[in-house]
Motif scaffolding. Structure first.
Motif, PDB file in Angstrom:
ATOM      1  N   SER A   1       0.692  -1.317  -0.051  1.00  0.00           N
ATOM      2  CA  SER A   1      -0.371  -0.360   0.227  1.00  0.00           C
ATOM      3  C   SER A   1       1.177   1.127   0.366  1.00  0.00           C
ATOM      4  N   ALA A   2       0.383   2.192  -0.707  1.00  0.00           N
ATOM      5  CA  ALA A   2       0.746   3.976  -0.601  1.00  0.00           C
ATOM      6  C   ALA A   2       0.102   4.931  -0.090  1.00  0.00           C
ATOM      7  N   GLY A   3       0.888   6.306   0.872  1.00  0.00           N
ATOM      8  CA  GLY A   3       0.013   7.036   1.393  1.00  0.00           C
ATOM      9  C   GLY A   3       0.000   8.117   0.932  1.00  0.00           C
ATOM     10  N   LYS A   4      -0.836   8.300   0.971  1.00  0.00           N
ATOM     11  CA  LYS A   4      -1.613   9.832  -0.383  1.00  0.00           C
ATOM     12  C   LYS A   4       0.760  11.513   0.500  1.00  0.00           C
ATOM     13  N   ASP A   5       0.926  10.620   1.116  1.00  0.00           N
ATOM     14  CA  ASP A   5       2.502  11.341   1.894  1.00  0.00           C
ATOM     15  C   ASP A   5       3.339  10.953   0.918  1.00  0.00           C
ATOM     16  N   GLY A   6       3.389   9.253   0.301  1.00  0.00           N
ATOM     17  CA  GLY A   6       4.827   8.834  -0.511  1.00  0.00           C
ATOM     18  C   GLY A   6       5.286   7.999   0.813  1.00  0.00           C
ATOM     19  N   THR A   7       4.664   7.397   1.783  1.00  0.00           N
ATOM     20  CA  THR A   7       5.040   6.128   2.790  1.00  0.00           C
ATOM     21  C   THR A   7       4.395   5.438   1.590  1.00  0.00           C
ATOM     22  N   ALA A   8       5.619   4.420   1.764  1.00  0.00           N
ATOM     23  CA  ALA A   8       5.207   2.628   0.928  1.00  0.00           C
ATOM     24  C   ALA A   8       5.276   2.145   1.756  1.00  0.00           C
ATOM     25  N   VAL A   9       4.191   1.020   1.777  1.00  0.00           N
ATOM     26  CA  VAL A   9       4.741  -0.350   3.639  1.00  0.00           C
ATOM     27  C   VAL A   9       5.412  -1.176   2.323  1.00  0.00           C
ATOM     28  N   VAL A  10       5.745  -1.901   2.506  1.00  0.00           N
ATOM     29  CA  VAL A  10       6.630  -3.057   1.171  1.00  0.00           C
ATOM     30  C   VAL A  10       6.910  -4.332   2.051  1.00  0.00           C
ATOM     31  N   LEU A  11       6.662  -5.533   1.267  1.00  0.00           N
ATOM     32  CA  LEU A  11       6.508  -6.760   1.717  1.00  0.00           C
ATOM     33  C   LEU A  11       7.433  -6.757   0.743  1.00  0.00           C
ATOM     34  N   HIS A  12       9.173  -8.101   1.870  1.00  0.00           N
ATOM     35  CA  HIS A  12      10.189  -8.030   1.991  1.00  0.00           C
ATOM     36  C   HIS A  12      10.584  -9.171   2.678  1.00  0.00           C
ATOM     37  N   LEU A  13      11.806 -10.438   1.847  1.00  0.00           N
ATOM     38  CA  LEU A  13      11.368 -11.736   2.481  1.00  0.00           C
ATOM     39  C   LEU A  13      12.845 -10.638   3.267  1.00  0.00           C
ATOM     40  N   THR A  14      12.880 -10.739   4.256  1.00  0.00           N
ATOM     41  CA  THR A  14      14.321 -11.019   4.988  1.00  0.00           C
ATOM     42  C   THR A  14      14.558 -12.158   5.440  1.00  0.00           C
ATOM     43  N   GLU A  15      15.770 -12.213   6.277  1.00  0.00           N
ATOM     44  CA  GLU A  15      16.505 -13.698   6.826  1.00  0.00           C
ATOM     45  C   GLU A  15      15.053 -13.871   7.810  1.00  0.00           C
ATOM     46  N   HIS A  16      14.655 -13.413   8.553  1.00  0.00           N
ATOM     47  CA  HIS A  16      13.773 -13.599   9.720  1.00  0.00           C
ATOM     48  C   HIS A  16      12.466 -14.178   8.773  1.00  0.00           C
ATOM     49  N   GLY A  17      11.925 -13.821   7.630  1.00  0.00           N
ATOM     50  CA  GLY A  17      10.787 -14.212   7.222  1.00  0.00           C
ATOM     51  C   GLY A  17      10.335 -13.032   6.130  1.00  0.00           C
ATOM     52  N   VAL A  18       9.388 -12.898   5.770  1.00  0.00           N
ATOM     53  CA  VAL A  18       8.689 -12.106   5.024  1.00  0.00           C
ATOM     54  C   VAL A  18       8.176 -11.027   6.113  1.00  0.00           C
ATOM     55  N   ALA A  19       8.705  -9.466   5.719  1.00  0.00           N
ATOM     56  CA  ALA A  19       7.871  -8.537   6.583  1.00  0.00           C
ATOM     57  C   ALA A  19       7.606  -7.805   5.749  1.00  0.00           C
ATOM     58  N   ARG A  20       6.946  -6.454   7.088  1.00  0.00           N
ATOM     59  CA  ARG A  20       6.678  -5.345   5.844  1.00  0.00           C
ATOM     60  C   ARG A  20       7.250  -4.587   6.954  1.00  0.00           C
ATOM     61  N   ILE A  21       8.002  -3.222   5.558  1.00  0.00           N
ATOM     62  CA  ILE A  21       9.163  -2.305   5.536  1.00  0.00           C
ATOM     63  C   ILE A  21       8.570  -0.981   5.350  1.00  0.00           C
ATOM     64  N   ARG A  22       8.229   0.304   5.855  1.00  0.00           N
ATOM     65  CA  ARG A  22       7.999   1.619   5.629  1.00  0.00           C
ATOM     66  C   ARG A  22       9.339   2.461   4.943  1.00  0.00           C
ATOM     67  N   VAL A  23       8.662   2.872   4.016  1.00  0.00           N
ATOM     68  CA  VAL A  23       9.873   3.397   3.307  1.00  0.00           C
ATOM     69  C   VAL A  23       9.506   5.022   2.712  1.00  0.00           C
ATOM     70  N   ASN A  24      10.253   5.983   2.891  1.00  0.00           N
ATOM     71  CA  ASN A  24       9.329   7.067   2.440  1.00  0.00           C
ATOM     72  C   ASN A  24      10.569   7.536   2.058  1.00  0.00           C
ATOM     73  N   LEU A  25      10.964   7.306   0.625  1.00  0.00           N
ATOM     74  CA  LEU A  25      12.149   8.496  -0.595  1.00  0.00           C
ATOM     75  C   LEU A  25      11.744  10.289  -0.349  1.00  0.00           C
ATOM     76  N   GLY A  26      11.399  10.642  -0.255  1.00  0.00           N
ATOM     77  CA  GLY A  26      11.028  12.603   0.252  1.00  0.00           C
ATOM     78  C   GLY A  26      11.750  12.393   1.673  1.00  0.00           C
ATOM     79  N   LYS A  27      11.078  11.754   3.139  1.00  0.00           N
ATOM     80  CA  LYS A  27      11.427  12.195   3.868  1.00  0.00           C
ATOM     81  C   LYS A  27      12.803  10.905   4.206  1.00  0.00           C
TER      82      LYS A  27
END
Length: 221
Positions: free
Chosen positions: A159-185
């Motif tokens: 998903s992505a918010g109006k402020d540009g924050t994206a919730v990214v599903l990513h496979l990490t060494e601990h399993g699939v996790a949600r990571i929030r990322v915002n390039l503008g901030k």
């Protein structure tokens, strides 16, 4: 006898079995075709009576984009916490690219089975769909191991918010996790409203906001 020693023997047996009928066919050639035109239809005579014409196999239509995005996101979201990417009994391999390959496969848009994050980023650039801003659900998100570094990781935007924050599903060494990322901030962990805009990621012995490691997004659905 170890399995490694028996394997070549088994393979040799299979090759011999395949070669046998071929040798027999060469030793006993079929008789030449009969002369004349008996039983031969003219090229413009149309299909024979009682024989249905052969129809080309229909190519499955791609899903509407909204439905494809929904399926891709739902597939990846169901795998949160999983360390292995297995969907409906099919294993999609190791590495973070396995998650997006599984998600896109279930969305009816399979990616190359051996594609790693850099290969997927190159594919997006070749198609002209790679960009730095405006994330949307279903996009691929590419990250590096250091600010300004090359692509090393790939995830799926849930998903992505109006402020540009994206919730990214990513496979990490601990399993699939949600990571929030915002390039503008990219330098901030929280926005003015106190909400998290970038998760803190551990890279190379240090910790950085996820936005500083973001390379960009791509829309391949």
């Amino acid at each position: 006898m170890s399995p490694l020693r028996t394997l070549p023997v088994a393979l040799a047996g299979l090759l011999a079995a395949c070669a046998g009928p071929m040798r027999a066919a060469r030793d006993n050639p079929l008789p030449p075709p009969a002369q004349g035109r008996a039983g031969i239809r003219e090229p413009d005579a149309g299909p024979a009576r009682g024989v249905a014409p052969v129809r080309a196999r229909a190519v499955p239509r791609p899903l509407p984009r909204a439905l494809a995005v929904e399926r891709a996101v739902a597939t990846a979201a169901r795998l949160v916490g999983a360390r292995e990417i297995v969907v409906d009994g099919a294993r999609f391999g190791d590495g973070c690219a396995a998650l997006v390959r599984a998600a896109y496969d279930r969305a009816g848009a399979p990616l190359p089975p051996d594609a790693d994050p850099r290969a997927l980023h190159a594919l997006a650039r070749d198609r002209g769909v790679a960009r730095r801003w405006a994330p949307a659900a279903g996009d691929l998100a590419f990250l590096a191991d250091r600010p300004g570094g090359p692509v090393e990781h790939v995830g799926l935007v849930e998903s992505a918010g109006k402020d540009g924050t994206a919730v990214v599903l990513h496979l990490t060494e601990h399993g699939v996790a949600r990571i929030r990322v915002n390039l503008g901030k990219a330098w901030k962990l929280k926005g003015d409203d106190g909400r998290t805009v970038n998760d803190l990621l551990v890279v190379g012995g240090g910790r950085l906001p996820a936005g500083r490691l973001l390379v960009g997004y791509a829309r391949l659905l």
